[in-house]
Design a protein around this motif. Structure first.
Motif, short mmCIF file in Angstrom:
data_model
loop_
_atom_site.label_atom_id
_atom_site.label_comp_id
_atom_site.label_asym_id
_atom_site.label_seq_id
_atom_site.Cartn_x
_atom_site.Cartn_y
_atom_site.Cartn_z
N LYS A 35 0.84 -1.19 0.00
CA LYS A 35 0.00 0.00 0.00
C LYS A 35 0.88 1.25 0.00
O LYS A 35 1.75 1.41 0.85
CB LYS A 35 -0.92 0.01 1.23
CG LYS A 35 -1.87 -1.18 1.27
CD LYS A 35 -2.71 -1.27 0.01
CE LYS A 35 -3.57 -2.51 -0.01
NZ LYS A 35 -4.27 -2.69 -1.30
N GLU A 75 -7.68 -0.74 -3.19
CA GLU A 75 -7.36 -2.10 -3.63
C GLU A 75 -6.51 -2.10 -4.89
O GLU A 75 -6.76 -1.34 -5.84
CB GLU A 75 -8.65 -2.87 -3.88
CG GLU A 75 -8.46 -4.32 -4.24
CD GLU A 75 -9.78 -5.03 -4.48
OE1 GLU A 75 -9.78 -6.17 -4.98
OE2 GLU A 75 -10.83 -4.42 -4.18
N GLY A 76 -5.47 -2.92 -4.90
CA GLY A 76 -4.68 -3.11 -6.10
C GLY A 76 -5.36 -4.12 -7.02
O GLY A 76 -6.29 -4.82 -6.62
N GLU A 201 -2.91 -9.92 -4.97
CA GLU A 201 -3.24 -8.50 -5.16
C GLU A 201 -1.97 -7.75 -5.53
O GLU A 201 -0.94 -7.86 -4.85
CB GLU A 201 -3.84 -7.91 -3.89
CG GLU A 201 -4.17 -6.43 -4.01
CD GLU A 201 -4.62 -5.81 -2.70
OE1 GLU A 201 -5.02 -4.63 -2.70
OE2 GLU A 201 -4.54 -6.50 -1.66
N ASN A 202 -2.02 -6.97 -6.58
CA ASN A 202 -0.87 -6.16 -6.98
C ASN A 202 -0.69 -4.98 -6.02
O ASN A 202 -1.61 -4.59 -5.29
CB ASN A 202 -1.06 -5.61 -8.40
CG ASN A 202 -1.03 -6.71 -9.45
OD1 ASN A 202 -0.31 -7.69 -9.30
ND2 ASN A 202 -1.79 -6.52 -10.52
N SER A 203 0.49 -4.41 -6.04
CA SER A 203 0.72 -3.16 -5.33
C SER A 203 -0.18 -2.08 -5.93
O SER A 203 -0.47 -2.09 -7.13
CB SER A 203 2.19 -2.75 -5.49
OG SER A 203 2.39 -1.41 -5.10
N ASN A 204 -0.66 -1.16 -5.09
CA ASN A 204 -1.50 -0.08 -5.62
C ASN A 204 -0.70 1.17 -5.97
O ASN A 204 -1.26 2.24 -6.20
CB ASN A 204 -2.63 0.27 -4.65
CG ASN A 204 -2.14 0.91 -3.36
OD1 ASN A 204 -0.93 0.99 -3.12
ND2 ASN A 204 -3.06 1.37 -2.53
N GLU A 206 1.10 3.65 -8.29
CA GLU A 206 1.02 4.03 -9.70
C GLU A 206 2.38 4.57 -10.13
O GLU A 206 2.77 5.67 -9.76
CB GLU A 206 -0.07 5.07 -9.90
CG GLU A 206 -1.46 4.57 -9.55
CD GLU A 206 -2.54 5.60 -9.84
OE1 GLU A 206 -2.29 6.46 -10.72
OE2 GLU A 206 -3.60 5.54 -9.22
#
Length: 247
Positions: A35, A75-76, A201-204, A206
Motif C-alpha cells: 500500500k 485495492e490493487g 493482489e498487486n501493489s496499488n 502508480e
C-alpha cells in the motif's frame, strides 16, 4: 542563522523525507499487496526565532513540518497465478500472521507457501493464521481448495477457515516491515466472501504518478539548495563589505 535559512532548511528536511517515501513506493511497485504511502505536511508558525532582528515584532515565521504518513488502502489489481496457496483479498480485510514472539501482524500480501513441515506460511516463514491458529497439511490431504469465504478443504474434508480481520481506522496501523502492519483491536471480518485462491493482489502504487512526483521533488530540493547557496553568498558579501568599510 537568518530566518530565511531556517525556513529553507525546514523545507529541505521535509523534501528529503518525502523523497524517501516516494522512493520506497517505487521500490515496492511490484510487491504483492503493498500500500502506497504519502507524507503529511502542516504549516508551523514560529512566533519567536533566533535572529529576531530580521522580523517585525508582530510577524510569525512559517515553517514546514512533516508530521506523519498516510496510507492509500485502495485495492490493487488482482492477478491470477495458479498457485493454490496464493490468496488475494477483494475489498476490505487483512490476513493475520503469527510473529516469532507469538504476537500478531497483518498483511494484504497473500503470497503464501508450505514450509518443510507442511505449515502454511508467508514468504518469510511466518505462520498464516486460520480461525483455529496455524494450519499444517500432510500428504493425505491431497489437493487444497480455499473457498470465497476462506474455508479450507482437502481430501480429508474441511480443515478450517482463513482468518481475516479489519480495523475501524486502518490509518492507525503502524508499519512493521516486510509488508506487515501492527495495530490494536482488530475486528473479525464477517461475513467473509472476498478470498480469491490462486491469485495475488498487486501493489496499488502508480508508477507514472510516483515517477512524476519524484522529478518534482528533486527539482524542488535543488531549488531550495540553490536558495541556501545564494543566502550564504549574500551573507559572505555583506561581511566582506562591512569589514572593508570598518577598515
Amino acid at each position: 542563522m537568518e530566518n530565511a535559512q531556517l525556513i529553507t532548511l525546514s523545507r529541505q528536511g521535509a523534501l528529503r523525507n518525502q523523497l524517501n517515501v516516494v522512493a520506497n513506493n517505487m521500490a515496492n511497485l511490484n510487491t504483492s499487496g503493498f500500500k502506497a504511502q504519502q507524507l503529511l505536511f502542516e504549516e508551523y508558525l514560529m512566533p519567536v526565532a533566533e535572529a529576531t532582528e530580521f522580523q517585525t515584532p508582530d510577524e510569525d515565521l512559517s515553517y514546514v513540518n512533516d508530521y506523519g504518513t498516510a496510507f492509500d488502502f485502495s485495492e490493487g489489481g488482482i492477478r491470477t497465478t495458479g498457485n493454490p496457496f496464493d490468496l488475494a483479498v477483494e475489498g476490505d480485510g487483512f490476513f493475520v500472521v503469527q510473529m516469532e514472539d507469538g504476537s500478531e501482524a497483518y498483511t494484504r500480501s497473500g503470497a503464501f507457501q508450505l514450509d518443510q513441515n507442511g505449515t502454511l506460511v508467508t514468504a518469510d516463514g511466518r505462520p498464516v493464521m486460520t480461525e483455529g491458529g496455524p494450519i499444517t497439511f500432510g500428504t493425505a490431504d491431497g489437493q487444497v481448495e480455499i473457498a470465497r469465504d476462506g474455508t479450507i478443504s482437502t481430501e480429508q474434508g474441511a480443515r478450517g477457515r482463513i482468518r481475516l480481520v479489519d480495523f475501524e481506522n486502518p490509518q492507525d496501523l503502524r508499519v512493521l516491515g516486510d509488508n506487515l502492519f501492527v495495530g490494536e483491536e482488530p475486528l473479525p471480518l464477517i461475513p467473509v466472501r472476498n478470498v480469491v485462491q490462486g491469485a495475488l493482489e498487486n501493489s496499488n502504487v502508480e508508477g507514472v504518478v510516483e515517477m512524476t512526483r519524484l522529478i518534482e521533488l528533486t527539482r524542488a530540493y535543488e531549488s531550495a539548495t540553490k536558495m541556501q547557496q545564494d543566502l550564504d553568498e549574500l551573507r559572505k558579501t555583506a561581511i566582506q563589505t562591512l569589514g572593508t568599510v570598518e577598515a
